[in-house]
Design a protein around this motif. Structure first.
Motif, PDB file in Angstrom:
ATOM      1  N   PRO A   1       0.819  -1.222   0.000  1.00  0.00           N
ATOM      2  CA  PRO A   1       0.000   0.000   0.000  1.00  0.00           C
ATOM      3  C   PRO A   1       0.848   1.265   0.000  1.00  0.00           C
ATOM      4  O   PRO A   1       0.444   2.278  -0.572  1.00  0.00           O
ATOM      5  N   GLN A   2       2.024   1.207   0.620  1.00  0.00           N
ATOM      6  CA  GLN A   2       2.913   2.369   0.635  1.00  0.00           C
ATOM      7  C   GLN A   2       3.337   2.752  -0.778  1.00  0.00           C
ATOM      8  O   GLN A   2       3.332   3.927  -1.163  1.00  0.00           O
ATOM      9  N   GLU A   3       3.700   1.756  -1.587  1.00  0.00           N
ATOM     10  CA  GLU A   3       4.137   2.028  -2.955  1.00  0.00           C
ATOM     11  C   GLU A   3       2.974   2.478  -3.831  1.00  0.00           C
ATOM     12  O   GLU A   3       3.119   3.374  -4.675  1.00  0.00           O
ATOM     13  N   VAL A   4       1.818   1.862  -3.635  1.00  0.00           N
ATOM     14  CA  VAL A   4       0.623   2.281  -4.367  1.00  0.00           C
ATOM     15  C   VAL A   4       0.276   3.724  -4.012  1.00  0.00           C
ATOM     16  O   VAL A   4      -0.004   4.550  -4.890  1.00  0.00           O
ATOM     17  N   ALA A   5       0.322   4.025  -2.720  1.00  0.00           N
ATOM     18  CA  ALA A   5       0.007   5.374  -2.268  1.00  0.00           C
ATOM     19  C   ALA A   5       0.964   6.401  -2.855  1.00  0.00           C
ATOM     20  O   ALA A   5       0.549   7.496  -3.244  1.00  0.00           O
ATOM     21  N   GLN A   6       2.240   6.055  -2.947  1.00  0.00           N
ATOM     22  CA  GLN A   6       3.215   7.002  -3.466  1.00  0.00           C
ATOM     23  C   GLN A   6       2.888   7.413  -4.893  1.00  0.00           C
ATOM     24  O   GLN A   6       2.921   8.594  -5.256  1.00  0.00           O
ATOM     25  N   LEU A   7       2.521   6.431  -5.720  1.00  0.00           N
ATOM     26  CA  LEU A   7       2.192   6.739  -7.109  1.00  0.00           C
ATOM     27  C   LEU A   7       0.907   7.556  -7.204  1.00  0.00           C
ATOM     28  O   LEU A   7       0.847   8.557  -7.928  1.00  0.00           O
ATOM     29  N   VAL A   8      -0.128   7.151  -6.470  1.00  0.00           N
ATOM     30  CA  VAL A   8      -1.404   7.865  -6.533  1.00  0.00           C
ATOM     31  C   VAL A   8      -1.252   9.294  -6.015  1.00  0.00           C
ATOM     32  O   VAL A   8      -1.760  10.246  -6.615  1.00  0.00           O
ATOM     33  N   VAL A   9      -0.544   9.463  -4.907  1.00  0.00           N
ATOM     34  CA  VAL A   9      -0.352  10.797  -4.335  1.00  0.00           C
ATOM     35  C   VAL A   9       0.466  11.677  -5.268  1.00  0.00           C
ATOM     36  O   VAL A   9       0.145  12.853  -5.490  1.00  0.00           O
ATOM     37  N   ASP A  10       1.533  11.136  -5.839  1.00  0.00           N
ATOM     38  CA  ASP A  10       2.333  11.913  -6.786  1.00  0.00           C
ATOM     39  C   ASP A  10       1.488  12.386  -7.964  1.00  0.00           C
ATOM     40  O   ASP A  10       1.598  13.527  -8.419  1.00  0.00           O
TER      41      ASP A  10
END
Length: 224
Positions: A32-41
């Motif tokens: 979820p951390q990696e998914v969140a990073q892409l979505v937030v960016d």
């Protein structure tokens, strides 16, 4: 390496183009951390008024996709499965939450290839174990509104965790916020698609294009 092309997501997922996970691929493994990073960016980039421009300089880059062409528009993904899976899930969640039919139909054309006399095919097909879950809980219209409480036996837990993050992330989005993000993802997000020789493999991770100006905890994900 044969050739590299800079393509928007709209162009990447157009015509008869379809992407398939390599048979030996490890499957979807992003946390979820990696998914969140892409979505937030992507969300932060979409807020910039200058980013909504069809000029190349205004695009948000997801990096390099290494693919091997097979036939009839099908490409085998040597690298890029994590990013394309996350992007596909994000668009599916937006499709199911917007009330504007024009936007929903546009996203459907991105997610699925339709041809005369044949059923619609997903633009992105995961490995067999992952795709059974993906094709049931993500790809069909309205599916992301009915997520299971737990992953079925044999299906990857990471996909459900990613979906749960997006469910939480988009819960507070207004209609226009969703439309803006979808438009940005389709028109102003680009990749470098590189055609590679059979047998070549690479596994680079997604690298954020900029330093996010909001903590991931804002989206319910603990920062490392």
């Amino acid at each position: 390496m044969k050739r590299a092309d800079v393509l928007s997501i709209r162009t990447l997922f157009s015509g008869s183009t379809r992407f398939r996970a390599a048979p030996s691929h490890r499957g979807f493994v992003w946390s979820p951390q990696e998914v969140a990073q892409l979505v937030v960016d992507m969300e932060i980039a979409a807020r910039d008024p200058e980013a909504h421009d069809d000029e190349l300089v205004g695009r948000f880059y997801l990096g390099v996709l290494n693919v091997r062409p097979v036939k009839h528009g099908v490409f085998i993904l040597q690298d890029g499965l994590q990013r394309l899976t996350t992007l596909t899930m994000m668009l599916a969640f937006i499709r199911d939450r917007v009330r504007t039919p024009r936007i929903s139909r546009r996203i459907e054309r991105i997610l699925k290839h339709r041809s005369m006399m044949r059923p619609a095919e997903p633009r992105l097909r995961l490995s067999a174990e992952s795709h059974a879950w993906f094709s049931h809980f993500i790809l069909p219209a309205g599916a992301t509104m009915r997520l299971p409480a737990e992953s079925p036996i044999g299906s990857p837990r990471e996909l459900l965790l990613a979906a749960r993050f997006m469910e939480q992330c988009f819960a507070g989005y207004g209609e226009q916020n969703l439309i803006d993000l979808a438009e940005f993802a389709i028109k102003n997000t680009a990749v470098v698609r590189t055609l590679v020789e059979a047998g070549a493999t690479t596994t680079p991770r997604y690298t954020p294009p900029r330093q996010a100006d909001e903590p991931l905890s804002h989206y319910g994900v603990a920062a490392e």
